[in-house]
Scaffold this motif. Structure first.
Motif, short mmCIF file in Angstrom:
data_model
loop_
_atom_site.label_atom_id
_atom_site.label_comp_id
_atom_site.label_asym_id
_atom_site.label_seq_id
_atom_site.Cartn_x
_atom_site.Cartn_y
_atom_site.Cartn_z
N PHE A 32 1.08 -1.59 0.20
CA PHE A 32 -0.14 0.24 -0.57
C PHE A 32 0.77 0.81 -0.19
O PHE A 32 0.58 2.59 -0.29
CB PHE A 32 -0.71 -0.11 1.39
N ASP A 34 2.30 3.48 -2.05
CA ASP A 34 1.89 4.78 -2.96
C ASP A 34 0.98 5.16 -2.21
O ASP A 34 0.85 6.60 -2.49
CB ASP A 34 1.82 3.75 -4.35
N ASP A 35 0.12 4.46 -1.71
CA ASP A 35 -1.41 5.28 -1.39
C ASP A 35 -1.47 5.63 0.09
O ASP A 35 -2.26 6.51 0.23
CB ASP A 35 -2.43 4.39 -1.61
N THR A 36 -0.86 5.29 0.96
CA THR A 36 -0.77 5.57 2.13
C THR A 36 0.41 5.95 2.77
O THR A 36 0.47 6.95 3.85
CB THR A 36 -1.05 3.83 3.25
N PHE A 39 1.74 9.56 -0.98
CA PHE A 39 0.36 10.44 -2.14
C PHE A 39 0.23 11.25 0.01
O PHE A 39 -0.15 12.49 -0.47
CB PHE A 39 -1.05 9.28 -1.74
N ALA A 197 -10.07 7.51 1.95
CA ALA A 197 -9.99 6.58 0.58
C ALA A 197 -11.83 5.60 0.09
O ALA A 197 -12.56 5.67 0.78
CB ALA A 197 -9.62 5.25 1.22
N LYS A 237 -6.76 9.13 -6.49
CA LYS A 237 -5.50 8.20 -6.77
C LYS A 237 -5.83 7.35 -6.97
O LYS A 237 -6.53 6.94 -5.92
CB LYS A 237 -3.93 8.35 -5.88
N LYS A 238 -6.30 6.92 -8.02
CA LYS A 238 -6.71 5.06 -8.43
C LYS A 238 -5.83 4.10 -7.67
O LYS A 238 -4.31 4.49 -7.86
CB LYS A 238 -7.26 4.98 -9.96
N ARG A 239 -6.08 3.26 -6.96
CA ARG A 239 -5.39 2.72 -6.75
C ARG A 239 -5.02 1.42 -7.34
O ARG A 239 -5.48 1.36 -9.02
CB ARG A 239 -6.97 0.83 -5.59
N ALA A 250 -9.68 4.23 -4.92
CA ALA A 250 -9.25 5.31 -5.40
C ALA A 250 -8.48 5.96 -3.55
O ALA A 250 -9.35 5.71 -2.38
CB ALA A 250 -9.65 5.26 -5.93
N VAL A 251 -7.74 6.84 -3.91
CA VAL A 251 -7.41 7.53 -2.21
C VAL A 251 -7.65 9.17 -2.53
O VAL A 251 -7.40 9.44 -3.95
CB VAL A 251 -6.34 7.23 -1.58
#
Length: 260
Positions: A32, A34-36, A39, A197, A237-239, A250-251
């Protein structure tokens, strides 16, 4: 998703260390990042450096015990007050704040933040700056109108809330109600920075599945506008990762300010 089918963060609690290991660590099987990690670090750093968000007091109302959402903020506020609904999360956070043995290692996130800022060789100074800016970690009751009752906090210049609304809201009315509470905790013109999210129905911590509020960007925008906030920035940002630990699509990052 019926919230009664899964545990709820502020009602039932969860294993705060397992949560960090599953969603915020530097382990090879932690997908995770890139997203948690990246981002929020990128968006918050850019918002603080390029914007005009600063002041005396920032409140952090985020789920779990993560701290990287405060890396950029600590350079622009005199004090950061962290509010937590869970004793377990407070203990986990204080272990890091007091540099105790066994504390979660945030070095990988600190280095990422340093790379974004262009100061990757000063990551230890950053962690000490965050620690020195947090004078209080307070227990709060999210169901009370004054979450910190009997203590009444002065209105804040800014609130950061990362995935808390996702974890505690059962429906759209709850989401609006908590935005209303946040608004009352802010000064006129104060800023609200939200991380969430989208399209989530559950997330997993250890062997437990927990409820997540399902919403989309359009709802979040309308809810903020309905509670008197003006959106200054919104990024989605798409997952891209693959994991059944959590089913988000997405986030989202939203920066808004309270109308005077």
């Amino acid at each position: 998703m019926d919230p009664r089918t899964h545990k709820i963060y502020h009602v039932h609690g969860f294993d705060s260390r397992q949560y960090l290991e599953s969603y915020f660590s530097d382990k090879k099987d932690m997908v995770f990042g890139d997203d948690t990690l990246m981002f929020p670090l990128e968006n918050l750093t850019k918002m603080f450096i390029e914007g005009h968000i600063n002041g005396d007091v920032l409140l952090d109302l985020s789920a779990g015990s993560f701290v990287h959402q405060l890396y950029a903020a600590c350079e622009f506020f005199q004090h950061i007050i962290v509010l937590k609904a869970s004793d377990r999360c407070i203990m986990e956070l204080k272990r890091w704040l007091n540099t105790r043995t066994g504390a979660f290692d945030w070095g990988h996130a600190t280095k990422l933040h340093g790379e974004i800022e262009g100061n990757s060789d000063r990551f230890q100074e950053k962690e000490e700056k965050v620690r020195s800016t947090i004078p209080h970690v307070m227990k709060c009751d999210l169901e009370k109108e004054n979450m910190t009752d009997p203590i009444v906090l002065p209105p804040a210049d800014c609130i950061i809330s990362a995935v808390l609304l996702d974890a505690i809201c059962k429906n759209q009315d709850d989401y609006r109600r908590y935005l209303r509470k946040f608004s009352r905790m802010l000064k006129p013109g104060g800023h609200l920075l939200l991380l969430g999210a989208l399209g989530t129905t559950y997330y997993t911590v250890g062997k437990e599945k927990l409820h997540a509020f399902t919403y989309d960007e359009d709802f979040a925008r309308k809810a903020l506008a309905g509670e008197g906030f003006v959106i200054d920035n919104c990024k989605v940002k798409k997952r891209t990762n693959v994991s059944d630990l959590m089913d988000y699509k997405a986030v989202i990052f939203i920066a808004a300010h309270k109308e005077k």
